[in-house]
Write an enzyme that holds these catalytic residues in place. Structure first.
Site, mmCIF file in Angstrom:
data_model
loop_
_atom_site.group_PDB
_atom_site.id
_atom_site.type_symbol
_atom_site.label_atom_id
_atom_site.label_comp_id
_atom_site.label_asym_id
_atom_site.label_seq_id
_atom_site.Cartn_x
_atom_site.Cartn_y
_atom_site.Cartn_z
ATOM 1 C CB VAL A 116 -0.992 0.022 1.186
ATOM 2 C CG1 VAL A 116 -1.987 -1.116 1.079
ATOM 3 C CG2 VAL A 116 -0.264 0.005 2.522
ATOM 4 C CE1 TYR A 126 -0.888 1.822 14.722
ATOM 5 C CE2 TYR A 126 -1.686 3.032 16.635
ATOM 6 C CZ TYR A 126 -1.893 2.098 15.640
ATOM 7 O OH TYR A 126 -3.087 1.436 15.558
ATOM 8 C CE LYS A 173 -3.369 3.448 12.549
ATOM 9 N NZ LYS A 173 -3.916 2.813 11.337
#
Length: 255
Positions: A62, A155, A159
């Site tokens: 991706v 992370y 997000k």
């Protein structure tokens, strides 16, 4: 109900696999996009078929534009333009603090968890051209988009950026009838929480922090995804739906 074409990234395990099976149970055609584990992806495809849907496994990185384009093109050749994208591909936080984090590690998380969401969303939209909806993009985010923790800068930043991507996409695509939402899970028993799945004592020590007293199951997240992609959620866009048993409500406890 007419079968839809659904693309699920990161569908070889965890929440992605559960989402794929849940859409299969609704009679949809599900493209199981996976990074490297072809056997796990095929197991998900088998689960989709067993649930009542059609399935195909397609390899895709991706974070790579050409790979994303090739995967979507393969789905479009087989089944036509997709109506639903569930972006579940992602990597977990490393536990490395910023002062010790290598640039390559930072880029690895951002490229997969944020740039991957951008590339798959963009390809979903360009594949549709100016076609009107109904169509849905769902991003599997995290409560750590806003409830940060030490050792999670890579992370949490990814997000947090995903939140703004979702909200921007929602206002851009609403005139075309394309809805864009985020699901923000807390502790879910997936391979990302491998230790909690294998070590009951460790899991229970974490579950004491959850008001509902337990970790979530991937199927519970999948049920939410199916709802958000359905006509029953036709007026919901730009939303961030938390599914965490109340965990994120306790951020300030003890302070």
């Amino acid at each position: 109900m007419t079968a839809r074409t659904v693309i699920v990234t990161g569908a070889e395990s965890g929440i992605g696999a559960a989402c794929a099976a849940a859409f299969g149970a609704g009679g949809d055609r599900v493209a199981v996009l996976y990074h490297s584990d072809a056997a796990a992806a095929e197991a998900t495809a088998v689960a989709v078929r067993a649930a009542g849907g059609e399935a195909m496994a397609v390899q895709a990185a991706v974070d790579d534009e050409a790979s994303v384009d090739a995967a979507f093109a393969a789905v479009e050749r087989a089944w036509g333009v997709p109506q639903v994208l569930v972006n579940s591909a992602g990597l977990n936080m490393t536990g490395v603090r910023v002062r010790d984090m290598a640039l390559d590690q930072w880029r690895r998380l951002i490229d997969t968890d944020l740039t991957g969401a951008f590339l798959t969303s963009r390809r979903f939209l360009t594949g549709r051209g100016e076609a009107a909806g109904p169509a849905t993009i769902l991003h599997i985010s995290s409560i750590h988009a806003y409830a940060v923790r030490a050792g999670g800068a890579d992370y949490c930043a990814a997000k947090g950026g995903l939140t703004n991507l979702v909200e921007t996409l929602a206002i851009e695509e609403a005139p075309r009838g394309i809805r864009v939402n985020a699901i923000e899970p807390g502790m879910i028993l997936t391979p990302m929480n491998d230790r909690a799945m294998k070590d009951v004592s460790y899991r229970r020590s974490l579950e004491r922090n959850i008001p509902m007293g337990r970790a979530g199951d991937p199927a519970e997240v999948a049920d939410l995804a199916v709802f958000l992609a359905s006509d029953r959620a036709r007026y919901i866009t730009g939303a961030r739906i938390v599914i965490d048993g109340g965990l994120s409500l306790l951020q300030a406890v003890g302070a």
